[in-house]
Design a protein around this motif. Structure first.
Motif, PDB file in Angstrom:
ATOM      1  N   GLY A   1      61.140 -99.821  20.075  1.00 24.62           N
ATOM      2  CA  GLY A   1      61.418 -99.035  21.275  1.00 24.62           C
ATOM      3  C   GLY A   1      62.870 -98.680  21.369  1.00 24.62           C
ATOM      4  N   GLY A   2      63.344 -98.339  22.566  1.00 23.98           N
ATOM      5  CA  GLY A   2      64.732 -97.945  22.785  1.00 23.98           C
ATOM      6  C   GLY A   2      65.729 -98.962  22.294  1.00 23.98           C
ATOM      7  N   ALA A   3      65.972 -98.972  21.003  1.00 26.92           N
ATOM      8  CA  ALA A   3      66.883 -99.942  20.395  1.00 26.92           C
ATOM      9  C   ALA A   3      68.261 -99.838  21.006  1.00 26.92           C
ATOM     10  CB  ALA A   3      66.954 -99.702  18.892  1.00 26.92           C
ATOM     11  N   GLY A   4      68.838-101.009  21.260  1.00 25.50           N
ATOM     12  CA  GLY A   4      70.192-101.042  21.801  1.00 25.50           C
ATOM     13  C   GLY A   4      70.302-100.403  23.170  1.00 25.50           C
ATOM     14  N   GLY A   5      69.176-100.291  23.905  1.00 24.42           N
ATOM     15  CA  GLY A   5      69.208 -99.693  25.227  1.00 24.42           C
ATOM     16  C   GLY A   5      69.308 -98.185  25.211  1.00 24.42           C
ATOM     17  N   LEU A   6      69.107 -97.563  24.058  1.00 26.76           N
ATOM     18  CA  LEU A   6      69.226 -96.116  23.920  1.00 26.76           C
ATOM     19  C   LEU A   6      68.018 -95.422  24.540  1.00 26.76           C
ATOM     20  CD1 LEU A   6      71.314 -94.292  22.401  1.00 26.76           C
ATOM     21  CD2 LEU A   6      69.646 -94.136  20.584  1.00 26.76           C
ATOM     22  N   SER A   7      68.231 -94.256  25.143  1.00 25.22           N
ATOM     23  CA  SER A   7      67.116 -93.504  25.706  1.00 25.22           C
ATOM     24  C   SER A   7      66.236 -92.992  24.580  1.00 25.22           C
ATOM     25  CB  SER A   7      67.640 -92.328  26.535  1.00 25.22           C
ATOM     26  OG  SER A   7      68.220 -91.353  25.693  1.00 25.22           O
ATOM     27  N   SER A   8      64.955 -92.764  24.876  1.00 26.03           N
ATOM     28  CA  SER A   8      64.015 -92.296  23.854  1.00 26.03           C
ATOM     29  C   SER A   8      64.420 -90.928  23.321  1.00 26.03           C
ATOM     30  CB  SER A   8      62.598 -92.244  24.425  1.00 26.03           C
ATOM     31  OG  SER A   8      62.542 -91.378  25.560  1.00 26.03           O
ATOM     32  N   SER A   9      65.028 -90.089  24.151  1.00 32.17           N
ATOM     33  CA  SER A   9      65.433 -88.759  23.700  1.00 32.17           C
ATOM     34  C   SER A   9      66.590 -88.848  22.695  1.00 32.17           C
ATOM     35  CB  SER A   9      65.848 -87.884  24.895  1.00 32.17           C
ATOM     36  OG  SER A   9      66.926 -88.469  25.602  1.00 32.17           O
ATOM     37  N   ASP A  10      67.564 -89.732  22.955  1.00 26.08           N
ATOM     38  CA  ASP A  10      68.676 -89.926  22.026  1.00 26.08           C
ATOM     39  C   ASP A  10      68.193 -90.571  20.728  1.00 26.08           C
ATOM     40  OD1 ASP A  10      70.713 -88.730  23.368  1.00 26.08           O
ATOM     41  OD2 ASP A  10      71.608 -90.553  24.148  1.00 26.08           O
ATOM     42  N   MET A  11      67.261 -91.509  20.861  1.00 19.84           N
ATOM     43  CA  MET A  11      66.687 -92.172  19.691  1.00 19.84           C
ATOM     44  C   MET A  11      65.991 -91.141  18.803  1.00 19.84           C
ATOM     45  SD  MET A  11      66.064 -95.116  18.216  1.00 19.84           S
ATOM     46  CE  MET A  11      64.913 -95.753  16.992  1.00 19.84           C
ATOM     47  N   ASN A  12      65.230 -90.263  19.430  1.00 21.71           N
ATOM     48  CA  ASN A  12      64.521 -89.228  18.686  1.00 21.71           C
ATOM     49  C   ASN A  12      65.493 -88.240  18.055  1.00 21.71           C
ATOM     50  OD1 ASN A  12      63.038 -86.260  18.927  1.00 21.71           O
ATOM     51  ND2 ASN A  12      61.663 -87.879  18.229  1.00 21.71           N
ATOM     52  N   LEU A  13      66.560 -87.898  18.766  1.00 19.26           N
ATOM     53  CA  LEU A  13      67.567 -86.977  18.234  1.00 19.26           C
ATOM     54  C   LEU A  13      68.250 -87.569  17.014  1.00 19.26           C
ATOM     55  CD1 LEU A  13      69.274 -84.410  18.372  1.00 19.26           C
ATOM     56  CD2 LEU A  13      70.755 -85.571  20.041  1.00 19.26           C
ATOM     57  N   LEU A  14      68.590 -88.849  17.081  1.00 18.18           N
ATOM     58  CA  LEU A  14      69.214 -89.516  15.946  1.00 18.18           C
ATOM     59  C   LEU A  14      68.280 -89.495  14.738  1.00 18.18           C
ATOM     60  CD1 LEU A  14      71.538 -91.186  14.763  1.00 18.18           C
ATOM     61  CD2 LEU A  14      70.468 -93.242  15.721  1.00 18.18           C
ATOM     62  N   ALA A  15      67.006 -89.802  14.964  1.00 13.14           N
ATOM     63  CA  ALA A  15      66.025 -89.796  13.878  1.00 13.14           C
ATOM     64  C   ALA A  15      65.839 -88.395  13.303  1.00 13.14           C
ATOM     65  CB  ALA A  15      64.690 -90.341  14.378  1.00 13.14           C
ATOM     66  N   ARG A  16      65.866 -87.380  14.169  1.00  8.65           N
ATOM     67  CA  ARG A  16      65.733 -85.993  13.702  1.00  8.65           C
ATOM     68  C   ARG A  16      66.910 -85.589  12.825  1.00  8.65           C
ATOM     69  NH1 ARG A  16      65.212 -83.710  19.345  1.00  8.65           N
ATOM     70  NH2 ARG A  16      66.353 -81.969  18.437  1.00  8.65           N
ATOM     71  N   CYS A  17      68.107 -86.046  13.200  1.00  4.03           N
ATOM     72  CA  CYS A  17      69.289 -85.729  12.404  1.00  4.03           C
ATOM     73  C   CYS A  17      69.207 -86.427  11.043  1.00  4.03           C
ATOM     74  CB  CYS A  17      70.554 -86.149  13.147  1.00  4.03           C
ATOM     75  SG  CYS A  17      72.079 -85.483  12.425  1.00  4.03           S
ATOM     76  N   ILE A  18      68.765 -87.660  11.046  1.00  9.54           N
ATOM     77  CA  ILE A  18      68.586 -88.386   9.778  1.00  9.54           C
ATOM     78  C   ILE A  18      67.588 -87.649   8.894  1.00  9.54           C
ATOM     79  CG2 ILE A  18      67.735 -90.533   8.738  1.00  9.54           C
ATOM     80  CD1 ILE A  18      68.570 -91.925  11.393  1.00  9.54           C
ATOM     81  N   TYR A  19      66.491 -87.232   9.496  1.00 12.24           N
ATOM     82  CA  TYR A  19      65.442 -86.533   8.739  1.00 12.24           C
ATOM     83  C   TYR A  19      65.958 -85.210   8.193  1.00 12.24           C
ATOM     84  CZ  TYR A  19      60.842 -84.566   7.653  1.00 12.24           C
ATOM     85  OH  TYR A  19      59.765 -84.015   7.003  1.00 12.24           O
ATOM     86  N   GLY A  20      66.698 -84.480   9.020  1.00  4.92           N
ATOM     87  CA  GLY A  20      67.225 -83.179   8.603  1.00  4.92           C
ATOM     88  C   GLY A  20      68.312 -83.280   7.546  1.00  4.92           C
ATOM     89  N   GLU A  21      69.097 -84.349   7.614  1.00  2.00           N
ATOM     90  CA  GLU A  21      70.228 -84.505   6.708  1.00  2.00           C
ATOM     91  C   GLU A  21      69.906 -85.296   5.439  1.00  2.00           C
ATOM     92  OE1 GLU A  21      73.919 -83.754   7.206  1.00  2.00           O
ATOM     93  OE2 GLU A  21      72.868 -82.189   8.305  1.00  2.00           O
ATOM     94  N   ALA A  22      68.953 -86.236   5.534  1.00  2.00           N
ATOM     95  CA  ALA A  22      68.825 -87.194   4.424  1.00  2.00           C
ATOM     96  C   ALA A  22      67.394 -87.593   4.084  1.00  2.00           C
ATOM     97  CB  ALA A  22      69.640 -88.445   4.757  1.00  2.00           C
ATOM     98  N   ARG A  23      66.423 -86.765   4.401  1.00  2.00           N
ATOM     99  CA  ARG A  23      65.048 -87.195   4.133  1.00  2.00           C
ATOM    100  C   ARG A  23      64.738 -87.346   2.645  1.00  2.00           C
ATOM    101  NH1 ARG A  23      64.479 -82.118   6.313  1.00  2.00           N
ATOM    102  NH2 ARG A  23      63.538 -80.459   5.046  1.00  2.00           N
ATOM    103  N   GLY A  24      65.514 -86.734   1.772  1.00  2.00           N
ATOM    104  CA  GLY A  24      65.301 -86.889   0.335  1.00  2.00           C
ATOM    105  C   GLY A  24      66.122 -88.010  -0.273  1.00  2.00           C
ATOM    106  N   GLU A  25      66.864 -88.719   0.572  1.00  2.00           N
ATOM    107  CA  GLU A  25      67.760 -89.780   0.106  1.00  2.00           C
ATOM    108  C   GLU A  25      67.060 -91.146   0.129  1.00  2.00           C
ATOM    109  OE1 GLU A  25      71.206 -89.345  -0.940  1.00  2.00           O
ATOM    110  OE2 GLU A  25      70.201 -87.401  -1.116  1.00  2.00           O
ATOM    111  N   PRO A  26      67.603 -92.136  -0.591  1.00  2.00           N
ATOM    112  CA  PRO A  26      67.060 -93.498  -0.506  1.00  2.00           C
ATOM    113  C   PRO A  26      67.149 -93.995   0.936  1.00  2.00           C
ATOM    114  CG  PRO A  26      68.694 -93.309  -2.270  1.00  2.00           C
ATOM    115  CD  PRO A  26      68.771 -92.046  -1.483  1.00  2.00           C
ATOM    116  N   TYR A  27      66.324 -94.983   1.274  1.00  2.00           N
ATOM    117  CA  TYR A  27      66.337 -95.491   2.643  1.00  2.00           C
ATOM    118  C   TYR A  27      67.724 -95.978   3.047  1.00  2.00           C
ATOM    119  CZ  TYR A  27      65.086 -98.012   6.852  1.00  2.00           C
ATOM    120  OH  TYR A  27      65.024 -98.446   8.163  1.00  2.00           O
ATOM    121  N   LEU A  28      68.412 -96.638   2.126  1.00  2.00           N
ATOM    122  CA  LEU A  28      69.774 -97.103   2.411  1.00  2.00           C
ATOM    123  C   LEU A  28      70.673 -95.937   2.797  1.00  2.00           C
ATOM    124  CD1 LEU A  28      71.739 -99.563   2.337  1.00  2.00           C
ATOM    125  CD2 LEU A  28      72.262 -98.924  -0.018  1.00  2.00           C
ATOM    126  N   GLY A  29      70.490 -94.790   2.135  1.00  2.00           N
ATOM    127  CA  GLY A  29      71.278 -93.604   2.444  1.00  2.00           C
ATOM    128  C   GLY A  29      70.941 -93.021   3.800  1.00  2.00           C
TER     129      GLY A  29
END
Length: 228
Positions: free
Chosen positions: A105-133
């Motif tokens: 859930g809202g890790a670190g007290g983060l709102s669900s919208s910010d959590m989703n935005l962070l995940a979207r940026c990761i997906y857009g920037e690094a979805r072809g990268e290793p998990y560590l990346g």
């Protein structure tokens, strides 16, 4: 009768060993004094691996190799070699562990919208990268939020002009997969494979002359990570 007694003794010893082994591992895991999460253990392992004290996989599982690596590091730094990652060892490692014990859930007290935005940026920037990346990209974003050089919110950092390619080309609007969501949670729970980096770039596509002037701290997949 003698044979029967031997069988009973052997069985008793086997049961005793079976129950004592997991208890020992569980006790060792308490050597992470802050949060005691998988992400925290991964953060310690990753940092020790970077420094050359740990050669196994950073799997988030506390075991004999991790304990030995921590003790070796502590001894080299003149700290009490007790294998406990307390404040002094954490500071010497140059990492900040999360106090949270939750990774859902809202890790670190983060709102669900910010959590989703962070995940979207990761997906857009690094979805072809290793998990560590992927975790590393998330860590860079969070490091920028903490830095006085950047906006002090996840949305502010991500939508800062020219900051991320996925915003410019619209990939920020794609739905993140589970890997991106997991990477966001791990980064929010304190795992920073970059150890404080504020920048990353793909050497094969980067066009900025300025970005090439930065000192590269480490490379993960196609991305080079740098401080300033």
């Amino acid at each position: 009768m003698k044979t029967k007694r031997i069988v009973i003794i052997l069985f008793t010893l086997m049961v005793a060993v079976a129950f004592s082994f997991p208890m020992t591992i569980s006790a060792e895991a308490k050597n992470i004094t802050k949060g005691d999460t998988t992400a925290n253990i991964k953060a310690v392992q990753t940092r020790l691996k970077t420094l050359g004290y740990y050669t196994a996989t950073a799997d988030g599982i506390w075991g004999p190799k991790t304990l030995a690596a921590v003790k070796s590091f502590q001894k080299a730094k003149g700290l009490t070699a007790d294998g406990v990652v307390g404040p002094k060892t954490e500071q010497a490692l140059g990492i900040t562990l999360s106090s949270s014990t939750s990774t859902s859930g809202g890790a670190g007290g983060l709102s669900s919208s910010d959590m989703n935005l962070l995940a979207r940026c990761i997906y857009g920037e690094a979805r072809g990268e290793p998990y560590l990346g992927q975790v590393a990209v998330a860590a860079v974003i969070l490091n920028r939020v903490k830095s006085s050089l950047f906006p002090n919110s996840i949305s502010g950092v991500i939508y800062q002009k020219w900051a991320f390619t996925c915003v410019a080309d619209g990939q920020i609007n794609l739905s993140p997969n589970q890997s991106a969501l997991n990477a966001a949670r791990d980064a929010l729970n304190g795992w920073d494979p970059t150890n404080g980096c504020l920048y990353y770039y793909n050497a094969a596509t980067a066009t900025s002359k300025w970005i090439w002037s930065l000192k590269v701290e480490l490379k993960i997949g196609k991305h080079s990570f740098a401080r300033a």
